[in-house]
Design a protein around this motif. Structure first.
Motif, mmCIF file in Angstrom:
data_model
loop_
_atom_site.group_PDB
_atom_site.id
_atom_site.type_symbol
_atom_site.label_atom_id
_atom_site.label_comp_id
_atom_site.label_asym_id
_atom_site.label_seq_id
_atom_site.Cartn_x
_atom_site.Cartn_y
_atom_site.Cartn_z
ATOM 1 N N ALA A 85 0.846 -1.195 0.000
ATOM 2 C CA ALA A 85 0.000 0.000 0.000
ATOM 3 C C ALA A 85 0.885 1.251 0.000
ATOM 4 N N PRO A 86 0.679 2.180 -0.954
ATOM 5 C CA PRO A 86 1.503 3.389 -1.015
ATOM 6 C C PRO A 86 1.188 4.374 0.112
ATOM 7 N N LEU A 87 -0.029 4.309 0.609
ATOM 8 C CA LEU A 87 -0.520 5.154 1.707
ATOM 9 C C LEU A 87 -1.468 4.303 2.536
ATOM 10 N N PRO A 134 -2.246 -0.499 6.487
ATOM 11 C CA PRO A 134 -1.308 0.594 6.765
ATOM 12 C C PRO A 134 -0.347 0.794 5.593
ATOM 13 N N THR A 135 0.316 1.925 5.552
ATOM 14 C CA THR A 135 1.341 2.183 4.539
ATOM 15 C C THR A 135 2.359 1.048 4.564
ATOM 16 N N GLY A 136 2.648 0.504 3.390
ATOM 17 C CA GLY A 136 3.602 -0.596 3.283
ATOM 18 C C GLY A 136 3.001 -1.967 3.510
#
Length: 164
Positions: free
Chosen positions: A79-81, A113-115
């Motif tokens: 996930a980028p954000l 979550p991000t990442g």
């Protein structure tokens, strides 16, 4: 005074007996009826290339209920954000043996979550008995923050096509 036992007429006893026998046969038939056909294999792995968004090994998990089927996609796409729950509009197309595509759609996903690795589904689609569907030849499209991420397969799924 003597009491007499009152018995129903013979035809009534026979009718009740026939109903009970028929009910027993019906229940026995249900007990030995074959289970509903299920999709095989229940899950498969395929690698996708999603361009700048990454890609890699992805697991497709399938369930079937009659002509309705659902697929959950567990990807290696980070996930980028942070992604809110149910915020990814997803379209998965699978190639049908003999030609054509079958489409599965939905906007279900857990908060990520991000990442974190992106998981989407269940995605809903319609199948016919005997359909053989393969992710190779189809696409995975996800719309995140208004941006469409198109993932293309880099090979065939393993262990093989889904057969409904």
């Amino acid at each position: 005074m003597t009491s007499k036992t009152v018995r129903p007429p013979a035809r009534r006893r026979t009718g009740i007996g026939a109903v009970l026998a028929a009910g027993s046969l019906a229940l026995t038939g249900l007990a030995f009826a074959p289970a509903a056909a299920a999709v095989t294999p229940p899950s498969a792995t395929i690698s996708y290339n999603c361009g700048v968004f990454g890609g890699g090994s992805t697991v497709l998990t399938v369930t079937q209920n009659g002509t309705s089927a659902t697929i959950t996609v567990s990807s290696n796409i980070a996930a980028p954000l942070p992604l809110a729950a149910d915020s990814i509009a997803t379209t998965l197309t699978l190639a049908k043996a003999g030609g054509g595509l079958v489409t599965f759609t939905g906007n279900k996903n857990p908060a990520t979550p991000t990442g974190g690795l992106v998981t989407v589904g269940p995605l809903n689609g319609t199948v016919a008995p005997g359909d053989s569907l393969e992710a190779g030849g189809g696409t995975l499209k996800m719309v995140l923050f208004g941006i469409t991420v198109t993932c293309t397969p880099t090979g065939n799924q393993s262990p093989g096509p889904f057969v409904f």
